[in-house]
Design a protein around this motif. Sequence first.
Motif, PDB file in Angstrom:
ATOM      1  N   VAL A 118    -127.801 -48.141 -10.212  1.00  0.00           N
ATOM      2  CA  VAL A 118    -129.067 -48.574  -9.647  1.00  0.00           C
ATOM      3  C   VAL A 118    -129.753 -47.265  -8.911  1.00  0.00           C
ATOM      4  CG1 VAL A 118    -130.062 -50.404  -8.172  1.00  0.00           C
ATOM      5  CG2 VAL A 118    -128.042 -51.095  -9.399  1.00  0.00           C
ATOM      6  N   CYS A 119    -129.152 -46.668  -8.310  1.00  0.00           N
ATOM      7  CA  CYS A 119    -129.802 -45.819  -7.306  1.00  0.00           C
ATOM      8  C   CYS A 119    -129.336 -44.398  -7.503  1.00  0.00           C
ATOM      9  CB  CYS A 119    -129.657 -46.272  -5.812  1.00  0.00           C
ATOM     10  SG  CYS A 119    -130.425 -44.878  -4.805  1.00  0.00           S
ATOM     11  N   PHE A 120    -129.929 -43.471  -8.474  1.00  0.00           N
ATOM     12  CA  PHE A 120    -129.675 -42.205  -8.586  1.00  0.00           C
ATOM     13  C   PHE A 120    -129.947 -41.451  -7.176  1.00  0.00           C
ATOM     14  CE2 PHE A 120    -130.965 -42.663 -13.182  1.00  0.00           C
ATOM     15  CZ  PHE A 120    -129.739 -42.813 -13.672  1.00  0.00           C
ATOM     16  N   PRO A 121    -129.299 -40.417  -6.777  1.00  0.00           N
ATOM     17  CA  PRO A 121    -129.328 -39.580  -5.689  1.00  0.00           C
ATOM     18  C   PRO A 121    -130.840 -38.869  -5.741  1.00  0.00           C
ATOM     19  CG  PRO A 121    -127.590 -38.550  -6.799  1.00  0.00           C
ATOM     20  CD  PRO A 121    -127.968 -39.916  -7.772  1.00  0.00           C
ATOM     21  N   ARG A 122    -131.609 -38.657  -4.515  1.00  0.00           N
ATOM     22  CA  ARG A 122    -132.555 -37.913  -4.210  1.00  0.00           C
ATOM     23  C   ARG A 122    -132.244 -36.368  -5.024  1.00  0.00           C
ATOM     24  NH1 ARG A 122    -136.653 -39.341  -1.134  1.00  0.00           N
ATOM     25  NH2 ARG A 122    -136.398 -41.223   0.482  1.00  0.00           N
ATOM     26  N   GLY A 123    -133.376 -35.982  -5.845  1.00  0.00           N
ATOM     27  CA  GLY A 123    -133.196 -34.563  -6.470  1.00  0.00           C
ATOM     28  C   GLY A 123    -132.415 -34.622  -7.700  1.00  0.00           C
ATOM     29  N   LYS A 124    -132.211 -35.770  -8.522  1.00  0.00           N
ATOM     30  CA  LYS A 124    -131.611 -36.039  -9.699  1.00  0.00           C
ATOM     31  C   LYS A 124    -132.598 -35.291 -10.753  1.00  0.00           C
ATOM     32  CE  LYS A 124    -128.767 -38.007 -12.850  1.00  0.00           C
ATOM     33  NZ  LYS A 124    -127.469 -37.472 -13.072  1.00  0.00           N
ATOM     34  N   SER A 125    -131.874 -34.518 -11.579  1.00  0.00           N
ATOM     35  CA  SER A 125    -132.632 -34.018 -12.649  1.00  0.00           C
ATOM     36  C   SER A 125    -132.297 -34.928 -13.968  1.00  0.00           C
ATOM     37  CB  SER A 125    -131.970 -32.565 -13.079  1.00  0.00           C
ATOM     38  OG  SER A 125    -130.872 -32.311 -13.183  1.00  0.00           O
ATOM     39  N   PRO A 126    -133.465 -34.917 -14.510  1.00  0.00           N
ATOM     40  CA  PRO A 126    -133.446 -35.769 -15.999  1.00  0.00           C
ATOM     41  C   PRO A 126    -132.544 -34.908 -17.145  1.00  0.00           C
ATOM     42  CG  PRO A 126    -135.640 -34.692 -15.879  1.00  0.00           C
ATOM     43  CD  PRO A 126    -134.848 -34.522 -14.648  1.00  0.00           C
ATOM     44  N   THR A 127    -131.356 -35.050 -17.064  1.00  0.00           N
ATOM     45  CA  THR A 127    -130.517 -34.212 -17.841  1.00  0.00           C
ATOM     46  C   THR A 127    -129.259 -35.199 -18.247  1.00  0.00           C
ATOM     47  OG1 THR A 127    -129.237 -33.165 -16.150  1.00  0.00           O
ATOM     48  CG2 THR A 127    -131.152 -32.064 -17.029  1.00  0.00           C
ATOM     49  N   GLY A 128    -128.705 -35.036 -19.482  1.00  0.00           N
ATOM     50  CA  GLY A 128    -127.402 -35.510 -19.726  1.00  0.00           C
ATOM     51  C   GLY A 128    -127.615 -36.768 -20.817  1.00  0.00           C
ATOM     52  N   PRO A 129    -126.616 -37.298 -21.297  1.00  0.00           N
ATOM     53  CA  PRO A 129    -126.624 -38.690 -21.942  1.00  0.00           C
ATOM     54  C   PRO A 129    -127.603 -39.765 -21.942  1.00  0.00           C
ATOM     55  CG  PRO A 129    -124.610 -37.845 -21.813  1.00  0.00           C
ATOM     56  CD  PRO A 129    -125.388 -37.393 -20.656  1.00  0.00           C
ATOM     57  N   LEU A 130    -127.676 -40.018 -20.661  1.00  0.00           N
ATOM     58  CA  LEU A 130    -128.430 -41.286 -20.188  1.00  0.00           C
ATOM     59  C   LEU A 130    -130.034 -40.986 -20.341  1.00  0.00           C
ATOM     60  CD1 LEU A 130    -126.936 -42.723 -17.129  1.00  0.00           C
ATOM     61  CD2 LEU A 130    -127.067 -43.753 -18.945  1.00  0.00           C
ATOM     62  N   PHE A 131    -130.462 -39.544 -19.991  1.00  0.00           N
ATOM     63  CA  PHE A 131    -131.635 -39.022 -20.204  1.00  0.00           C
ATOM     64  C   PHE A 131    -132.215 -39.041 -21.772  1.00  0.00           C
ATOM     65  CE2 PHE A 131    -130.998 -38.959 -15.654  1.00  0.00           C
ATOM     66  CZ  PHE A 131    -132.184 -39.555 -15.256  1.00  0.00           C
ATOM     67  N   PHE A 132    -130.997 -38.669 -22.328  1.00  0.00           N
ATOM     68  CA  PHE A 132    -131.244 -38.430 -23.969  1.00  0.00           C
ATOM     69  C   PHE A 132    -131.699 -39.636 -24.256  1.00  0.00           C
ATOM     70  CE2 PHE A 132    -129.929 -39.025 -28.193  1.00  0.00           C
ATOM     71  CZ  PHE A 132    -130.293 -38.202 -28.740  1.00  0.00           C
ATOM     72  N   TRP A 133    -131.082 -40.995 -23.998  1.00  0.00           N
ATOM     73  CA  TRP A 133    -131.310 -42.130 -24.671  1.00  0.00           C
ATOM     74  C   TRP A 133    -132.550 -42.624 -24.093  1.00  0.00           C
ATOM     75  CZ3 TRP A 133    -129.505 -42.994 -28.824  1.00  0.00           C
ATOM     76  CH2 TRP A 133    -128.054 -42.510 -29.208  1.00  0.00           C
ATOM     77  N   ALA A 134    -133.100 -42.171 -22.928  1.00  0.00           N
ATOM     78  CA  ALA A 134    -134.341 -42.510 -22.478  1.00  0.00           C
ATOM     79  C   ALA A 134    -135.401 -41.789 -23.015  1.00  0.00           C
ATOM     80  CB  ALA A 134    -134.396 -42.137 -20.808  1.00  0.00           C
TER      81      ALA A 134
END
Length: 285
Positions: A118-134
């Motif tokens: 629900v809550c990615f930590p502040r400063g999270k970068s849009p990388t990895g599998p979750l952001f690929f599908w996004a």
Amino acid sequence: MEVPFFPTLFITCKTWALRQPFFPTLEDWLVNHPKIYEFSWNNGKTPASSHRFLTLTVLTYISFTFILSQVSRPTLARPVLKSITAVHNIFLLTLSFIMALGCLVSIFSEVPNFNTLVCFPRGKSPTGPLFFWAYIFYLSKIVEFVDTLLIILSNSMKRLSFLHVYHHSMVVIMCYMCLDSAQSSFAMVLVTNCVVHVVMYTYYLFCALGMRPKWKKMVTDFQLLQFWASFLIMAMLVFYHFTGAGCSGILSWCFNAFFIVSLLFLFSDFHAKSYSSSSNKVKGA
């Protein structure tokens, strides 16, 4: 501090999924593939990631929709149009299923607990599998512009409503902002939206094939249910944001909150006008 019930449900579902014999295979295909696992959203570098691309894409869609709806248009033979529509619907329902599955497997593989989901930590970068599908989800919303073109070519202008054009144009902006800001909780919204779209494009496919399923109302009901689920997800994000160290993408959340509220109002109005009038006609018959 945690929201009650949902963390336990998440762990239960995750534990069940990880125990399935087919999960490692799905994980290899949908999470650990190098193109997916090493994905990184870089504004202006990743294809279709610049502000200029977003602006031109949305403005072009709105402009062409308006122009094509006002001028005389080429007519396609009905069998040809039905074939194109069927292929389009098959493609989008298949893609929606793959995106839902890919994101769900990524959640169970990559996300340790419900709080993080629900809550990615502040400063999270849009990388990895979750952001690929996004990212694939974002591109799919541009492909869905073809929905509008097919409506125009079929001369079904009653279906070309403000709701239709508003929804298709604004959802692209929403998806872009989710990626660009690494917005928290987007993964759950992606899964629910894709599941609804599997149902919706299956219904449209049957229609294109000359069948009229009796569950048209269920499609709209599912869409409304999705919006209410999005409200719940957004409420939990706010809860975690203000009871913890803060969540990533809270500003884009504000835009999404406005968008979903407006969609809920418009879809509720559409639902009332479409199905209340239908029931009245049946009663008066």
